[in-house]
Design a protein around this motif. Structure first.
Motif, mmCIF file in Angstrom:
data_model
loop_
_atom_site.group_PDB
_atom_site.id
_atom_site.type_symbol
_atom_site.label_atom_id
_atom_site.label_comp_id
_atom_site.label_asym_id
_atom_site.label_seq_id
_atom_site.Cartn_x
_atom_site.Cartn_y
_atom_site.Cartn_z
ATOM 1 N N ALA A 32 0.831 -1.211 0.000
ATOM 2 C CA ALA A 32 0.000 0.000 0.000
ATOM 3 C C ALA A 32 0.866 1.262 0.000
ATOM 4 O O ALA A 32 0.565 2.229 -0.704
ATOM 5 N N GLU A 33 1.934 1.260 0.784
ATOM 6 C CA GLU A 33 2.812 2.436 0.909
ATOM 7 C C GLU A 33 3.735 2.624 -0.288
ATOM 8 O O GLU A 33 4.062 3.744 -0.649
ATOM 9 N N TYR A 34 4.207 1.513 -0.850
ATOM 10 C CA TYR A 34 5.160 1.529 -1.964
ATOM 11 C C TYR A 34 4.633 0.638 -3.090
ATOM 12 O O TYR A 34 5.249 -0.375 -3.429
ATOM 13 N N PRO A 35 3.478 0.980 -3.668
ATOM 14 C CA PRO A 35 2.874 0.102 -4.670
ATOM 15 C C PRO A 35 3.737 -0.020 -5.931
ATOM 16 O O PRO A 35 4.524 0.879 -6.254
ATOM 17 N N ALA A 36 3.561 -1.136 -6.630
ATOM 18 C CA ALA A 36 4.350 -1.423 -7.821
ATOM 19 C C ALA A 36 4.163 -0.384 -8.920
ATOM 20 O O ALA A 36 5.036 -0.241 -9.782
ATOM 21 N N ASP A 37 3.075 0.358 -8.889
ATOM 22 C CA ASP A 37 2.866 1.393 -9.897
ATOM 23 C C ASP A 37 3.163 2.801 -9.355
ATOM 24 O O ASP A 37 2.812 3.797 -9.980
ATOM 25 N N GLY A 38 3.847 2.872 -8.208
ATOM 26 C CA GLY A 38 4.118 4.162 -7.581
ATOM 27 C C GLY A 38 5.537 4.659 -7.804
ATOM 28 O O GLY A 38 6.424 3.920 -8.260
ATOM 29 N N PRO A 39 5.773 5.927 -7.462
ATOM 30 C CA PRO A 39 7.084 6.533 -7.699
ATOM 31 C C PRO A 39 8.218 5.948 -6.849
ATOM 32 O O PRO A 39 9.348 5.833 -7.331
ATOM 33 N N ALA A 40 7.952 5.568 -5.603
ATOM 34 C CA ALA A 40 9.021 5.017 -4.760
ATOM 35 C C ALA A 40 9.470 3.656 -5.289
ATOM 36 O O ALA A 40 10.673 3.366 -5.333
ATOM 37 N N PHE A 41 8.513 2.830 -5.722
ATOM 38 C CA PHE A 41 8.841 1.538 -6.326
ATOM 39 C C PHE A 41 9.680 1.760 -7.584
ATOM 40 O O PHE A 41 10.700 1.092 -7.785
ATOM 41 N N ALA A 42 9.261 2.695 -8.422
ATOM 42 C CA ALA A 42 10.000 2.987 -9.663
ATOM 43 C C ALA A 42 11.418 3.439 -9.352
ATOM 44 O O ALA A 42 12.370 3.028 -10.026
ATOM 45 N N GLU A 43 11.574 4.273 -8.329
ATOM 46 C CA GLU A 43 12.903 4.760 -7.965
ATOM 47 C C GLU A 43 13.792 3.613 -7.475
ATOM 48 O O GLU A 43 14.961 3.510 -7.878
ATOM 49 N N LEU A 44 13.252 2.743 -6.642
ATOM 50 C CA LEU A 44 14.026 1.585 -6.169
ATOM 51 C C LEU A 44 14.363 0.642 -7.321
ATOM 52 O O LEU A 44 15.490 0.155 -7.428
ATOM 53 N N SER A 45 13.404 0.388 -8.186
ATOM 54 C CA SER A 45 13.617 -0.495 -9.321
ATOM 55 C C SER A 45 14.678 0.077 -10.267
ATOM 56 O O SER A 45 15.583 -0.635 -10.709
ATOM 57 N N ASP A 46 14.560 1.356 -10.574
ATOM 58 C CA ASP A 46 15.557 2.005 -11.439
ATOM 59 C C ASP A 46 16.950 1.952 -10.812
ATOM 60 O O ASP A 46 17.942 1.727 -11.508
ATOM 61 N N ALA A 47 17.019 2.148 -9.498
ATOM 62 C CA ALA A 47 18.312 2.096 -8.806
ATOM 63 C C ALA A 47 18.914 0.700 -8.908
ATOM 64 O O ALA A 47 20.122 0.542 -9.158
ATOM 65 N N CYS A 48 18.095 -0.332 -8.732
ATOM 66 C CA CYS A 48 18.597 -1.705 -8.839
ATOM 67 C C CYS A 48 19.065 -2.008 -10.257
ATOM 68 O O CYS A 48 20.151 -2.579 -10.454
ATOM 69 N N ARG A 49 18.278 -1.618 -11.235
ATOM 70 C CA ARG A 49 18.666 -1.865 -12.625
ATOM 71 C C ARG A 49 19.969 -1.135 -12.970
ATOM 72 O O ARG A 49 20.834 -1.691 -13.647
ATOM 73 N N THR A 50 20.104 0.087 -12.485
ATOM 74 C CA THR A 50 21.341 0.843 -12.720
ATOM 75 C C THR A 50 22.521 0.165 -12.052
ATOM 76 O O THR A 50 23.585 0.021 -12.658
#
Length: 160
Positions: A32-50
């Motif tokens: 609920a706090e960090y949903p898969a379609d939210g900005p915090a999830f995207a930021e964490l995902s982008d950081a991992c991919r980088t």
């Protein structure tokens, strides 16, 4: 992106979960706090991919799985170790979570799952065990382990 910036991103999450029980309520709260379609999830995902692309995450490989512990359990990560694993249609080694495990599932292939879970968070409670399995493609998984505790076993079959 750098390891220190990555640590700061993770610390935002670990600060909020450090005193909570590792259970389904925590998984629901994280989703609920960090949903898969939210900005915090995207930021964490982008950081991992980088980090993977730049070579400071998933810097080891064994049995078709890329993995690496970027941080041991530190005060800066509120006592959680941080690992990132890259898996494609494979089951990893069976292990036990003495203190539990928090997983952030980031599909690389649309529809990829981790232990049957889609993009988002899953939480395993203290004493739980499993063979981490990615199906339907590739995914990155970020593992948060309280006190860095994990025990690999020789079990060949999945356990919950």
């Amino acid at each position: 992106m750098s390891p220190s910036h990555f640590q700061a991103l993770i610390a935002r999450v670990t600060e909020r979960v450090a005193q909570r029980p590792l259970d389904q309520d925590l998984a629901d709260w994280l989703n609920a706090e960090y949903p898969a379609d939210g900005p915090a999830f995207a930021e964490l995902s982008d950081a991992c991919r980088t980090g993977v692309k730049e070579g400071w995450l998933c810097d080891r490989e064994a049995g078709g799985i890329r993995y690496g512990r970027i941080f041991k359990a530190l005060p800066e990560t509120h006592g959680f170790s941080v690992d990132v694993v890259s898996m494609s249609d494979i089951a990893g080694p069976h292990h036990v979570h003495p203190n539990g495990e928090i997983d952030l599932i980031m599909p690389v292939t649309q529809g990829a799952t981790f232990d049957g879970h889609p993009a988002g968070w899953c939480v395993y409670g203290p004493g739980s065990a499993h063979r981490p399995t990615v199906a339907n493609g590739s995914a990155l998984i970020l593992y948060l382990l309280p006190e860095g505790a994990i025990q690999f076993t020789k079990q060949d079959t999945a356990a919950a």
